[in-house]
Enzyme design. Structure first.
Site, PDB file in Angstrom:
ATOM      1  CG  ASP A  75      21.545  24.185   4.219  1.00 35.27           C
ATOM      2  OD1 ASP A  75      21.491  23.398   5.193  1.00 35.27           O
ATOM      3  OD2 ASP A  75      20.967  23.966   3.138  1.00 35.27           O
ATOM      4  N   GLY A  76      23.931  27.844   5.914  1.00 29.35           N
ATOM      5  CA  GLY A  76      25.032  28.801   5.929  1.00 29.35           C
ATOM      6  C   GLY A  76      26.026  28.504   7.033  1.00 29.35           C
ATOM      7  CG  ASN A 148      26.450  24.623  -1.232  1.00 32.78           C
ATOM      8  OD1 ASN A 148      26.304  23.411  -1.124  1.00 32.78           O
ATOM      9  ND2 ASN A 148      25.751  25.496  -0.527  1.00 32.78           N
ATOM     10  CD  GLU A 149      27.176  28.094  -4.423  1.00 34.95           C
ATOM     11  OE1 GLU A 149      27.516  28.838  -3.466  1.00 34.95           O
ATOM     12  OE2 GLU A 149      26.210  27.331  -4.358  1.00 34.95           O
ATOM     13  CG  ASP A 178      23.428  40.048 -14.488  1.00 33.79           C
ATOM     14  OD1 ASP A 178      23.848  40.794 -15.386  1.00 33.79           O
ATOM     15  OD2 ASP A 178      22.302  40.187 -13.955  1.00 33.79           O
ATOM     16  CE1 TYR A 191      22.782  33.032  -7.095  1.00 37.37           C
ATOM     17  CE2 TYR A 191      25.157  32.995  -6.762  1.00 37.37           C
ATOM     18  CZ  TYR A 191      24.018  33.651  -7.187  1.00 37.37           C
ATOM     19  OH  TYR A 191      24.112  34.920  -7.707  1.00 37.37           O
ATOM     20  CB  SER A 192      23.031  25.792  -9.153  1.00 34.69           C
ATOM     21  OG  SER A 192      22.704  25.275 -10.424  1.00 34.69           O
ATOM     22  CB  SER A 194      18.030  30.242  -6.231  1.00 38.30           C
ATOM     23  OG  SER A 194      19.267  30.814  -6.617  1.00 38.30           O
ATOM     24  CB  ALA A 213      20.587  37.572 -15.579  1.00 42.62           C
TER      25      ALA A 213
END
Length: 293
Positions: A75-76, A148-149, A178, A191-192, A194, A213
């Site tokens: 995916d990267g 993605n984001e 964070d 990422y979301s 995870s 966080a």
């Protein structure tokens, strides 16, 4: 028929799949415009000579006459292909050399069957929304789109940052955390996900706002319509925070306001037979199987 092939690097164990892939294109007389750095990696590091008709090295020499773009990797690599090609009109197809892959969803044992389906026109087009970011009061970055984001992140390991988020000019929250992620439906499985965000189907017309966080444990991810413009103002110690667009991270001054909106363009991807989104979820997340089959 003409296709482009993009890649960055793959492991030696993927050589048999690469040979099958390029041999198929050669035997079927498909014109191949190959990403020159990927060719150099394959010849220098893996000692194989891939089939190609011509090269491209940047969006400037990428040929718009290509019918498809193959992204070979995970995916990267798929995300890298979007930035290095920057053509939203030609469908992108991911050939997965890794493990988990929601974008690069052609597995290593499916290459021949997948290519047959693609060149026999047995597929459907999935249009994936992109987000676009405006940096108000700060330096602009090259290619301010993300599949993605967008994430805003603190720059050191100790101090949290304060993020004021507004949706459609209305205050959503002051996040002490964070960082914060604004994800597209495609990015909802990245990422979301995870950090506890929900999963959206690719055709959902929403953004997911997910804190990283948060200091207040009652803070939870929020799903908002993608017709909203999201405004982020960040404050904290020092002078900078990090802004990440997919895999590209840049330092941004606290005086900069970020405005995130749905881009006018969409990215086209292919959905092959028996590879619908829910089937992909079950396979990638190992949820189980369909008892009807």
């Amino acid at each position: 028929m003409k296709v482009a092939v993009f890649g960055t690097s793959v492991s030696e164990s993927f050589i048999p799949v690469l040979e099958e892939f390029f041999n198929y294109l050669k035997l079927n007389k498909i014109n191949v415009q190959l990403f020159k750095p990927f060719h150099d990696f394959l010849t220098s590091n893996l000692k194989i000579e891939p089939y190609y008709s011509s090269f491209f090295s940047s969006p400037d020499d990428f040929e718009k006459s290509n019918n498809f773009i193959f992204s070979v990797g995970g995916d990267g690599t798929f995300l890298h292909s979007v930035v290095n090609i920057r053509n939203f009109e030609i469908p992108v197809i991911g050939v997965n050399s890794g493990r988990l892959g929601f974008l690069a969803d052609i597995s290593q044992n499916q290459v021949n069957d997948a290519l047959n389906s693609i060149f026999d026109n047995k597929y459907s087009i999935i249009e994936r929304s992109l987000l676009e970011v405006e940096f108000c009061g700060g330096e602009k970055i090259d290619f301010s789109f993300a599949l993605n984001e967008l994430a805003v992140l603190k720059t050191d390991s100790s101090s949290m940052i304060n993020i004021t988020a507004r949706c459609d000019k209305q205050l959503l929250n002051n996040y002490w955390a964070d960082g914060l992620i604004v994800a597209t439906p495609t990015g909802s499985t990245a990422y979301s996900l995870s950090v506890g965000g929900p999963i959206l189907t690719p055709d959902s017309e929403n953004f997911v706002i997910t804190p990283l966080a948060p200091h207040n444990l009652t803070i939870r991810p929020v799903v908002v319509p993608d017709k909203y413009e999201i405004e982020l103002k960040v404050d904290g110690r020092g002078s900078h925070f990090l802004t990440s667009l997919d895999y590209r991270a840049v330092p941004v001054e606290f005086s900069t306001t970020l405005k995130i909106r749905k881009a006018n363009a969409t990215l086209k991807t292919l959905q092959l037979p028996d590879q619908d989104f829910f089937n992909t979820l079950r396979n990638k997340l190992m949820w189980g199987y369909d008892k009807r089959n």
